[in-house]
Write an enzyme that holds these catalytic residues in place. Structure first.
Site, short mmCIF file in Angstrom:
data_model
loop_
_atom_site.label_atom_id
_atom_site.label_comp_id
_atom_site.label_asym_id
_atom_site.label_seq_id
_atom_site.Cartn_x
_atom_site.Cartn_y
_atom_site.Cartn_z
N ASN A 147 6.44 2.64 8.12
CA ASN A 147 5.35 2.62 7.14
C ASN A 147 5.60 1.63 6.01
O ASN A 147 4.95 1.71 4.97
CB ASN A 147 5.09 4.04 6.60
N ARG A 285 10.75 5.70 -5.09
CA ARG A 285 11.13 7.09 -5.32
C ARG A 285 10.99 7.40 -6.81
O ARG A 285 11.39 6.60 -7.67
CB ARG A 285 12.57 7.37 -4.89
N GLN A 314 9.24 16.77 -5.36
CA GLN A 314 7.97 16.81 -4.62
C GLN A 314 7.88 18.11 -3.84
O GLN A 314 8.85 18.45 -3.15
CB GLN A 314 7.89 15.60 -3.69
N HIS A 333 2.13 11.75 -2.96
CA HIS A 333 2.91 10.83 -2.13
C HIS A 333 2.16 10.55 -0.82
O HIS A 333 2.31 11.28 0.16
CB HIS A 333 4.28 11.45 -1.86
P1 NDP Z 1 14.58 -1.69 3.33
O1 NDP Z 1 15.86 -1.04 3.75
O2 NDP Z 1 13.97 -2.72 4.19
O3 NDP Z 1 14.74 -2.34 1.90
C1 NDP Z 1 15.49 -1.77 0.89
C2 NDP Z 1 16.01 -2.89 0.05
O4 NDP Z 1 16.58 -2.32 -1.14
C3 NDP Z 1 17.13 -3.70 0.72
O5 NDP Z 1 16.74 -5.06 0.66
C4 NDP Z 1 18.32 -3.41 -0.17
O6 NDP Z 1 19.09 -4.53 -0.38
C5 NDP Z 1 17.67 -3.13 -1.49
N1 NDP Z 1 18.56 -2.45 -2.44
C6 NDP Z 1 19.33 -1.38 -2.24
N2 NDP Z 1 19.99 -1.07 -3.36
C7 NDP Z 1 19.62 -1.98 -4.29
C8 NDP Z 1 19.97 -2.20 -5.64
N3 NDP Z 1 20.87 -1.41 -6.24
N4 NDP Z 1 19.39 -3.24 -6.29
C9 NDP Z 1 18.52 -4.05 -5.67
N5 NDP Z 1 18.16 -3.90 -4.38
C10 NDP Z 1 18.70 -2.87 -3.70
O7 NDP Z 1 13.55 -0.47 3.09
P2 NDP Z 1 11.99 -0.51 2.89
O8 NDP Z 1 11.62 -1.73 2.16
O9 NDP Z 1 11.29 -0.21 4.16
O10 NDP Z 1 11.82 0.78 1.96
C11 NDP Z 1 12.38 0.82 0.66
C12 NDP Z 1 12.23 2.19 0.05
O11 NDP Z 1 10.85 2.47 -0.16
C13 NDP Z 1 12.71 3.34 0.94
O12 NDP Z 1 14.10 3.55 0.85
C14 NDP Z 1 11.94 4.51 0.40
O13 NDP Z 1 12.64 5.09 -0.69
C15 NDP Z 1 10.66 3.87 -0.12
N6 NDP Z 1 9.52 4.18 0.77
C16 NDP Z 1 8.45 4.85 0.24
C17 NDP Z 1 7.42 5.22 1.04
C18 NDP Z 1 6.20 5.91 0.50
O14 NDP Z 1 5.44 6.51 1.25
N7 NDP Z 1 5.95 5.84 -0.79
C19 NDP Z 1 7.43 4.97 2.50
C20 NDP Z 1 8.53 4.12 2.91
C21 NDP Z 1 9.55 3.81 2.08
P3 NDP Z 1 20.20 -5.05 0.60
O15 NDP Z 1 19.60 -5.02 1.94
O16 NDP Z 1 20.38 -6.42 0.05
O17 NDP Z 1 21.34 -4.12 0.43
#
Ligand code: NDP
Length: 400
Positions: A147, A285, A314, A333
């Protein structure tokens, strides 16, 4: 025979739909990076139907019962007397979705001696105490990418809604009004504004790509830098600190997972480094932000708007201040649970279960914890520890 406990959100107040708004979904077989959408051997549901609520059962019952497994589906997840708590003692697998999360705290994991796997039917496994799962050797999985694009669309929608003052203007139209000055006294164009994403993973990068045609200036912060070709293609400015990004951006969007390193990253101190009148969009989140600091920043004008769909806990209690704070575009959400997304994460959950029961490896991209440590996508994007503290507050929610 295994017992699977599946926690899903409630059915629609008036029962399951007799008819849907549309007859079909577009067929998508690959995500933008080439990863295939879920590939279970079969599905027993109609894509485009409600699957994420209790009666939808993620389309899993026929499959699981045909293999003699027991499936318990419930929305009762909070408080000591919940069905989830009552069923945990002999559960082998717990499935839930972030929209209505089964908070799998250390206490709950301790009550489930047979628990082998926790599945997030969606993305984001912060509702599980990952440290406790690692300590017990429990596998944690999620349906990576299912998603991400859905959420990116919600980010774009919320950005435009806040900057253009859409929601108050819509309310004025609904109420029979025509006072244009009231509609536009907080309305701007996004063209030329600077937008920055905290994390340029699947969602963050998609948001940047979607906003590029609006002629916005694009920024990002991430632990790993994007390929130079992508930076050049989108004319991106890379930042190594939150402060550097927030000092120049008019719109900031949070797209990183919640883990101990990111919890409350937006707080009274970090908000001081935002431009006055910035917009903050958080569909990642709720706990990435300090709840009361956001309310204060909207009241003082430090933030011109806050929007998104994620809260903590939630469901949010009725008196959660984000329900009533000014200049906000909050929804429950929902961004990752459109009917389109549900079809993908229901299929992904089925794929994970097929692999588990057939002793086949689960795709690396679906793994968060395995063999007592962060694994697969989890090893890349999460840090060890626990982010579930305070989740018991969810028991205060009463269905309206
Ligand atoms: P990804 O795993 O593709 O992306 C997460 C990114 O966050 C990675 O690039 C990671 O970096 C980066 N990251 C982690 N820690 C840090 C930090 N301390 N500072 C900066 N960047 C950081 O996941 P998605 O993009 O698919 O999803 C991201 C989040 O969105 C999910 O974990 C979830 O919490 C939320 N989400 C919400 C939804 C909703 O319905 N509202 C649905 C889907 C997701 P790196 O790879 O460089 O470590």
């Amino acid at each position: 025979m295994a017992k699977i406990v599946c926690v899903l959100y409630d059915d629609p107040v008036n029962g399951m739909p007799k008819q849907y708004a549309r007859d079909s979904l577009p067929e998508i077989t690959r995500y933008p990076d080439g990863q295939t959408t879920p590939t279970p051997k079969a599905i027993d549901f109609t894509p485009g139907h409600l699957l994420g609520c209790v009666s939808g059962e993620l389309g899993l019952r026929k499959y699981l019962e045909s293999k003699d497994h027991q499936l318990v589906v419930t929305s009762s997840k909070d408080g000591a007397d919940s069905v989830l708590d009552r069923e945990l003692h002999d559960a082998e697998i717990v499935i839930s979705q972030p929209f209505w999360p089964a908070y799998m705290t250390a206490e709950r994991i301790a009550k489930a001696p047979k628990l082998k796997m926790i599945v997030t039917a969606g993305i984001g496994s912060d509702h599980t105490d990952l440290q406790a799962a690692m300590d017990r050797g429990i596998t944690v999985t999620e349906v990576t990418y299912c998603n991400s694009n859905s959420v990116a669309e919600h980010v774009v929608m919320t950005t435009l809604a806040l900057v253009r003052n859409y929601i108050p203007s819509h309310n004025i139209a609904n109420e029979g009004g025509w006072n244009i000055a009231d509609c536009v006294e907080r309305s701007y164009d996004v063209e030329g504004m600077h937008v920055g994403t905290v994390a340029a993973g699947r969602i963050g990068l998609r948001v940047l790509r979607l906003l590029k045609p609006f002629d916005m200036k694009l920024h990002y912060l991430d632990r790993h830098r994007l390929p130079e070709s992508v930076e050049r293609e989108l004319n991106l400015t890379y930042h190594t600190s939150l402060e550097s990004l927030t000092r120049v951006c008019d719109v900031v969007t949070l797209n990183c997972p919640l883990h101990p390193e990111t919890e409350h990253m937006i707080n009274a101190a970090t908000l001081k480094n935002f431009k006055r009148g910035a917009y903050l969009i958080n569909t990642a989140r709720g706990k990435l932000c300090d709840r009361d600091a956001i309310v204060d920043a909207l009241k003082s004008g430090q933030l011109a708007g806050y929007g998104g769909d994620v809260w903590f806990p939630q469901p949010a209690p009725a008196d959660h201040p984000w329900r009533t704070m000014p200049h906000q575009g909050m929804t429950p959400h929902i961004s990752g649970t459109s009917l389109s997304a549900q079809a993908r994460y229901a299929a992904g959950t089925r794929e994970i279960l097929e692999c588990y029961f057939e002793g086949r490896p689960i795709r690396d991209e679906y793994l968060i914890v395995q063999g007592g440590k962060l694994a697969g996508v989890g090893a890349h994007s999460y840090s060890a520890g626990n982010a579930t503290k305070g989740s018991e507050e969810a028991a205060r929610y009463k269905r309206a």
